[in-house]
Scaffold this active site. Structure first.
Site, PDB file in Angstrom:
ATOM      1  CG  HIS A 130      38.130  -7.554 -11.887  1.00  0.00           C
ATOM      2  ND1 HIS A 130      37.672  -7.640 -10.591  1.00  0.00           N
ATOM      3  CD2 HIS A 130      39.444  -7.906 -11.854  1.00  0.00           C
ATOM      4  CE1 HIS A 130      38.670  -8.044  -9.820  1.00  0.00           C
ATOM      5  NE2 HIS A 130      39.755  -8.209 -10.565  1.00  0.00           N
ATOM      6  CE  LYS A 172      23.158  17.629  -1.475  1.00  0.00           C
ATOM      7  NZ  LYS A 172      21.876  17.273  -0.952  1.00  0.00           N
ATOM      8  CD  GLU A 222      34.495  -6.837 -10.028  1.00  0.00           C
ATOM      9  OE1 GLU A 222      34.407  -7.740 -10.877  1.00  0.00           O
ATOM     10  OE2 GLU A 222      35.578  -6.409  -9.604  1.00  0.00           O
ATOM     11  CE1 TYR A 264      18.091  15.720   0.847  1.00  0.00           C
ATOM     12  CE2 TYR A 264      16.044  14.764   1.643  1.00  0.00           C
ATOM     13  CZ  TYR A 264      16.709  15.688   0.867  1.00  0.00           C
ATOM     14  OH  TYR A 264      15.996  16.596   0.121  1.00  0.00           O
ATOM     15  CD  GLU A 279      22.632  15.200   1.551  1.00  0.00           C
ATOM     16  OE1 GLU A 279      22.488  14.442   0.582  1.00  0.00           O
ATOM     17  OE2 GLU A 279      22.035  16.302   1.650  1.00  0.00           O
ATOM     18  CB  CYS A 296      17.720  22.326  -6.920  1.00  0.00           C
ATOM     19  SG  CYS A 296      19.000  21.300  -7.654  1.00  0.00           S
ATOM     20  CB  CYS A 321      20.776  19.194  -5.144  1.00  0.00           C
ATOM     21  SG  CYS A 321      19.258  19.843  -5.811  1.00  0.00           S
TER      22      CYS A 321
END
Length: 451
Positions: free
Chosen positions: A436, A50, A441, A176, A180, A42, A47
């Site tokens: 908002h 990356k 939302e 993935y 990526e 990682c 991760c």
């Protein structure tokens, strides 16, 4: 028998470090062996770097969209070597943090290749150490298929240290990591072709999400080719590479990047000296409490083929430390409703059941979907659309799954994962007031189920 250590951990990745620190905090005598780099996949080749490269690649869209907001830019240029040097400096900083975390927790750090001699003995750098319990957290390693020209292939391990950005890249794979890196290389200006042997990439993700991402990546200019499988790779006279597909078609490129799966890193570990068994895919077999078929030896993380995600390894490490040294606090790791993100550009965020999994499990499903052009893009020429989706059990109104493709999807879905973990119904979503104007939302304003 009097052992040198209560726990000997092999592998200072996310899970191993977490188990070590907590075990030491509970009063155990702990040692950790690491042969490569502190922090594991990682921190070093996963991760963290990356995500830094994804951030780097995302600027190309920002520069393209800036004129709509009144910014005048000279033509931006990108320097790969600057990004990689800065990334390396950050990884070195993190390595140091991991070292301090271990040492300050009272854990003995042994740097070298550890080998198990028997169920209670580890050998490293010529010295032998005994332990009541051994924990294996050696992680995974990229698989490179055996095809002619495989010596020309790079994986994620090498991609983080390329000396320069290739002009053309062929990415092979449909998981993935492949998706990526296709986005990373494309965002930095390379011409990218992604090959996947199946009908559509990201198997296991919600079908609507997979199709939406395919369409968005093609809109951005990525050349996605499905049902495409390389047969060989050859070096050309000009130094470029030629990828020949099983159909006979060929693609000329400067770099071939493979992300076609990972295997358990158990090489030279000495498992043959123990009763530890592997499954048919070569991962270490464990029970519900991470105990292998050798009672004194435990294993966690990518080496056991459960859910190969850093936060999951952290949870497993914590569970093992508690199980061994603080049993009154032990809790099983809950593998349901694990949120995850794919840092493609645009991002995917997802938690819970996909439409297909919910239907296969026998639920009567109601689907709520929203597709829209984000507000940030309304003053630009970009036609990128965000997709948000809720999968709801029609009988109980409980939200079974939440899926999103769009900017900051991971950031948004993390909060929604808490709601799903708490058992939120669609009515709870409907009665929650939105912030908002935000994209997030939309998750509380979807009122009409799709057909």
């Amino acid at each position: 028998m009097d052992f040198d250590f209560d726990l000997y951990v092999i592998g200072a990745g996310s899970g191993g470090v977490r188990a070590s620190r907590f075990a030491a905090g509970y009063g155990a005598r702990v040692a950790v062996a690491e042969s490569r780099y502190l922090g594991g996949t990682c921190v070093n080749v996963g991760c963290v770097p990356k995500k830094l490269l994804v951030y780097g690649a995302s600027y190309s869209d920002d520069f393209e969209n800036a004129p709509g907001f009144g910014w005048t830019l000279d033509k931006p240029s990108f320097d790969w070597s600057t990004l990689i040097a800065n990334k390396n400096r950050e990884i070195e900083r993190l390595n140091g943090i991991y070292r301090n975390l271990l040492v300050n927790s009272g854990v003995a750090l042994h740097e070298g290749h550890a080998r198990i001699i028997d169920p209670h003995t580890v050998e490293i750098n010529g010295a032998r150490h005994t332990a009541a319990h051994i924990l294996i957290g050696t992680g995974g390693w990229p698989i490179v298929p055996d095809l002619p020209g495989k010596e020309h292939i790079i994986t994620s391990n090498e991609a983080f240290y390329l000396k320069e950005l290739p002009r053309r890249v062929v990415v092979v794979g449909g998981g993935y990591i492949a998706v990526e890196f296709a986005s990373i290389f494309h965002g930095m200006g390379a011409q990218v072709t992604q090959l996947y042997r199946g009908e559509l990439f990201l198997r296991g993700f919600d079908g609507g999400i997979r199709e939406h991402l395919r369409d968005e990546l093609r809109r951005k200019g990525l050349d996605l080719r499905f049902n495409a499988d390389p047969a060989r790779i050859d070096r050309q006279q000009d130094g470029s590479l030629r990828v020949t597909l099983k159909t006979g078609e060929h693609i000329d490129t400067d770099c071939v990047f493979y992300a076609t799966g990972r295997r358990a890193m158990v090489d030279g570990l000495g498992l043959e000296n123990t009763g530890v068994e592997l499954d048919e895919q070569g991962f270490i077999k464990v029970d519900e409490e991470y105990r292998t078929t050798e009672p004194s030896i435990y294993a966690l993380g990518d080496v056991i083929n459960r859910v190969p995600l850093t936060p999951v390894a952290l949870a497993e490490g914590m569970a093992i430390a508690r199980r061994l040294f603080r049993p009154e606090e032990y809790r099983k790791v809950d593998y349901s409703l694990i949120p995850t993100a794919v840092f493609s550009l645009p991002n995917i965020g997802t938690v819970g059941l996909t439409t297909e999994a919910a239907q296969a499990a026998g639920y009567q499903v109601r689907l709520f979907e929203s597709r829209f052009r984000p507000m940030k893009l309304t003053l630009t020429g970009s036609q990128e659309k965000t997709l948000m989706k809720l999968v709801v059990d029609a009988d109980t109104d409980r939200v079974l799954g939440c899926h999103m493709v769009g900017p900051d999807a991971g950031e948004i879905v993390q909060g929604i994962a808490i709601a799903l973990k708490a058992g939120a119904t669609k009515r709870v979503f409907d009665e929650t007031i939105g912030i908002h104007p935000t994209a997030a939302e939309e998750f509380v304003t979807m009122r009409t189920a799709v057909a």
